[in-house]
Design a protein around this motif. Structure first.
Motif, mmCIF file in Angstrom:
data_model
loop_
_atom_site.group_PDB
_atom_site.id
_atom_site.type_symbol
_atom_site.label_atom_id
_atom_site.label_comp_id
_atom_site.label_asym_id
_atom_site.label_seq_id
_atom_site.Cartn_x
_atom_site.Cartn_y
_atom_site.Cartn_z
ATOM 1 N N LEU A 68 0.812 -1.213 0.000
ATOM 2 C CA LEU A 68 0.000 0.000 0.000
ATOM 3 C C LEU A 68 0.849 1.269 0.000
ATOM 4 C CD1 LEU A 68 -2.746 -0.974 2.593
ATOM 5 C CD2 LEU A 68 -2.927 -0.994 0.107
ATOM 6 N N LYS A 69 0.412 2.239 -0.798
ATOM 7 C CA LYS A 69 1.032 3.564 -0.826
ATOM 8 C C LYS A 69 -0.085 4.590 -0.770
ATOM 9 C CE LYS A 69 3.622 6.755 -3.662
ATOM 10 N NZ LYS A 69 4.152 7.022 -4.999
ATOM 11 N N CYS A 70 0.028 5.541 0.153
ATOM 12 C CA CYS A 70 -1.001 6.563 0.311
ATOM 13 C C CYS A 70 -1.007 7.496 -0.896
ATOM 14 C CB CYS A 70 -0.746 7.358 1.594
ATOM 15 S SG CYS A 70 -1.972 8.659 1.871
ATOM 16 N N GLN A 71 -2.189 7.748 -1.435
ATOM 17 C CA GLN A 71 -2.320 8.676 -2.552
ATOM 18 C C GLN A 71 -2.330 10.125 -2.074
ATOM 19 O OE1 GLN A 71 -5.935 7.308 -4.356
ATOM 20 N NE2 GLN A 71 -4.900 5.723 -5.534
ATOM 21 N N GLY A 72 -2.519 10.315 -0.765
ATOM 22 C CA GLY A 72 -2.533 11.663 -0.222
ATOM 23 C C GLY A 72 -1.143 12.199 0.078
ATOM 24 N N CYS A 73 -0.354 11.445 0.848
ATOM 25 C CA CYS A 73 0.952 11.938 1.292
ATOM 26 C C CYS A 73 2.121 11.110 0.779
ATOM 27 C CB CYS A 73 1.000 12.018 2.819
ATOM 28 S SG CYS A 73 0.992 10.413 3.649
ATOM 29 N N GLY A 74 1.850 9.979 0.120
ATOM 30 C CA GLY A 74 2.922 9.151 -0.424
ATOM 31 C C GLY A 74 3.537 8.185 0.572
ATOM 32 N N ASN A 75 2.983 8.076 1.774
ATOM 33 C CA ASN A 75 3.508 7.184 2.805
ATOM 34 C C ASN A 75 3.422 5.727 2.339
ATOM 35 O OD1 ASN A 75 4.313 6.087 5.288
ATOM 36 N ND2 ASN A 75 2.220 6.091 6.053
ATOM 37 N N ARG A 76 4.506 4.970 2.522
ATOM 38 C CA ARG A 76 4.537 3.559 2.148
ATOM 39 C C ARG A 76 4.665 2.635 3.351
ATOM 40 N NH1 ARG A 76 5.397 1.676 -2.978
ATOM 41 N NH2 ARG A 76 5.665 3.252 -4.562
ATOM 42 N N SER A 77 4.845 3.185 4.540
ATOM 43 C CA SER A 77 5.069 2.322 5.699
ATOM 44 C C SER A 77 3.905 2.403 6.687
ATOM 45 C CB SER A 77 6.365 2.713 6.409
ATOM 46 O OG SER A 77 6.277 4.025 6.911
ATOM 47 N N ASP A 78 3.608 1.262 7.278
ATOM 48 C CA ASP A 78 2.631 1.172 8.363
ATOM 49 C C ASP A 78 1.216 1.578 7.951
ATOM 50 O OD1 ASP A 78 2.256 0.293 10.924
ATOM 51 O OD2 ASP A 78 2.475 2.276 11.816
ATOM 52 N N ASN A 79 0.852 1.332 6.695
ATOM 53 C CA ASN A 79 -0.518 1.575 6.267
ATOM 54 C C ASN A 79 -1.390 0.389 6.667
ATOM 55 O OD1 ASN A 79 -0.080 4.108 5.034
ATOM 56 N ND2 ASN A 79 0.856 3.071 3.300
ATOM 57 N N VAL A 80 -2.680 0.618 6.764
ATOM 58 C CA VAL A 80 -3.597 -0.381 7.314
ATOM 59 C C VAL A 80 -4.572 -0.858 6.247
ATOM 60 C CG1 VAL A 80 -5.336 -0.791 9.084
ATOM 61 C CG2 VAL A 80 -3.447 0.751 9.558
ATOM 62 N N LEU A 81 -4.780 -2.159 6.201
ATOM 63 C CA LEU A 81 -5.768 -2.766 5.322
ATOM 64 C C LEU A 81 -7.000 -3.063 6.165
ATOM 65 C CD1 LEU A 81 -5.880 -3.772 2.353
ATOM 66 C CD2 LEU A 81 -5.378 -6.028 3.252
ATOM 67 N N LEU A 82 -8.158 -2.575 5.741
ATOM 68 C CA LEU A 82 -9.401 -2.751 6.482
ATOM 69 C C LEU A 82 -10.380 -3.569 5.654
ATOM 70 C CD1 LEU A 82 -9.782 0.983 7.498
ATOM 71 C CD2 LEU A 82 -8.912 -0.830 8.933
ATOM 72 N N LEU A 83 -11.142 -4.417 6.315
ATOM 73 C CA LEU A 83 -12.170 -5.209 5.642
ATOM 74 C C LEU A 83 -13.525 -4.838 6.230
ATOM 75 C CD1 LEU A 83 -10.471 -8.712 5.693
ATOM 76 C CD2 LEU A 83 -10.580 -7.111 3.803
ATOM 77 N N GLN A 84 -14.468 -4.641 5.333
ATOM 78 C CA GLN A 84 -15.847 -4.340 5.745
ATOM 79 C C GLN A 84 -16.740 -5.421 5.186
ATOM 80 O OE1 GLN A 84 -17.396 -0.728 4.099
ATOM 81 N NE2 GLN A 84 -19.335 -0.909 5.162
ATOM 82 N N LYS A 85 -17.570 -5.978 6.038
ATOM 83 C CA LYS A 85 -18.492 -7.030 5.614
ATOM 84 C C LYS A 85 -19.832 -6.401 5.263
ATOM 85 C CE LYS A 85 -20.506 -11.361 6.973
ATOM 86 N NZ LYS A 85 -20.782 -12.277 8.062
ATOM 87 N N LEU A 86 -20.266 -6.635 4.038
ATOM 88 C CA LEU A 86 -21.566 -6.128 3.601
ATOM 89 C C LEU A 86 -22.673 -6.956 4.231
ATOM 90 C CD1 LEU A 86 -20.897 -5.600 -0.190
ATOM 91 C CD2 LEU A 86 -21.084 -3.850 1.553
ATOM 92 N N PRO A 87 -23.805 -6.328 4.523
ATOM 93 C CA PRO A 87 -24.931 -7.094 5.056
ATOM 94 C C PRO A 87 -25.460 -8.057 3.996
ATOM 95 C CG PRO A 87 -25.569 -4.819 4.647
ATOM 96 C CD PRO A 87 -24.101 -4.916 4.389
ATOM 97 N N ARG A 88 -25.861 -9.233 4.445
ATOM 98 C CA ARG A 88 -26.388 -10.243 3.525
ATOM 99 C C ARG A 88 -27.784 -10.625 3.954
ATOM 100 N NH1 ARG A 88 -22.945 -15.083 3.083
ATOM 101 N NH2 ARG A 88 -24.093 -15.356 1.173
#
Length: 89
Positions: A68-88
């Motif tokens: 992951l690379k931030c499109q806002g500030c260009g940060n490449r370290s310690d970014n977070v991947l989040l998962l959201q579960k859609l209602p079923r």
């Protein structure tokens, strides 16, 4: 885990995802992937079909998180991947 009075203390871990083992192809379709920068707090959703097309379906979520690379500030370290579960239904 059960309390001595048979009260369920924690919900069953049926929604847990093992980030090291889970890949784009094995992640259920009802999960949406987001990324968040820890530096500037920029958050965006990730198009999983585009990522699968570029890097393959067998890319693990852990490897994706490291890319992951931030499109806002260009940060490449310690970014977070989040998962959201859609209602079923």
């Amino acid at each position: 885990m059960k309390h001595r009075r048979s009260i369920e203390l924690a919900p069953p871990d049926s929604h847990a995802v093992e980030i090291e083992k889970e890949t784009l192809s094995t992640l259920p379709r009802w999960y949406i992937i987001h990324a968040r920068c820890r530096r500037c707090r920029h958050e965006t959703s990730i198009d999983r079909q585009e990522i699968a097309r570029r890097y393959g379906d067998d890319l693990s979520l852990a490897k994706l998180a490291r890319r992951l690379k931030c499109q806002g500030c260009g940060n490449r370290s310690d970014n977070v991947l989040l998962l959201q579960k859609l209602p079923r239904d």
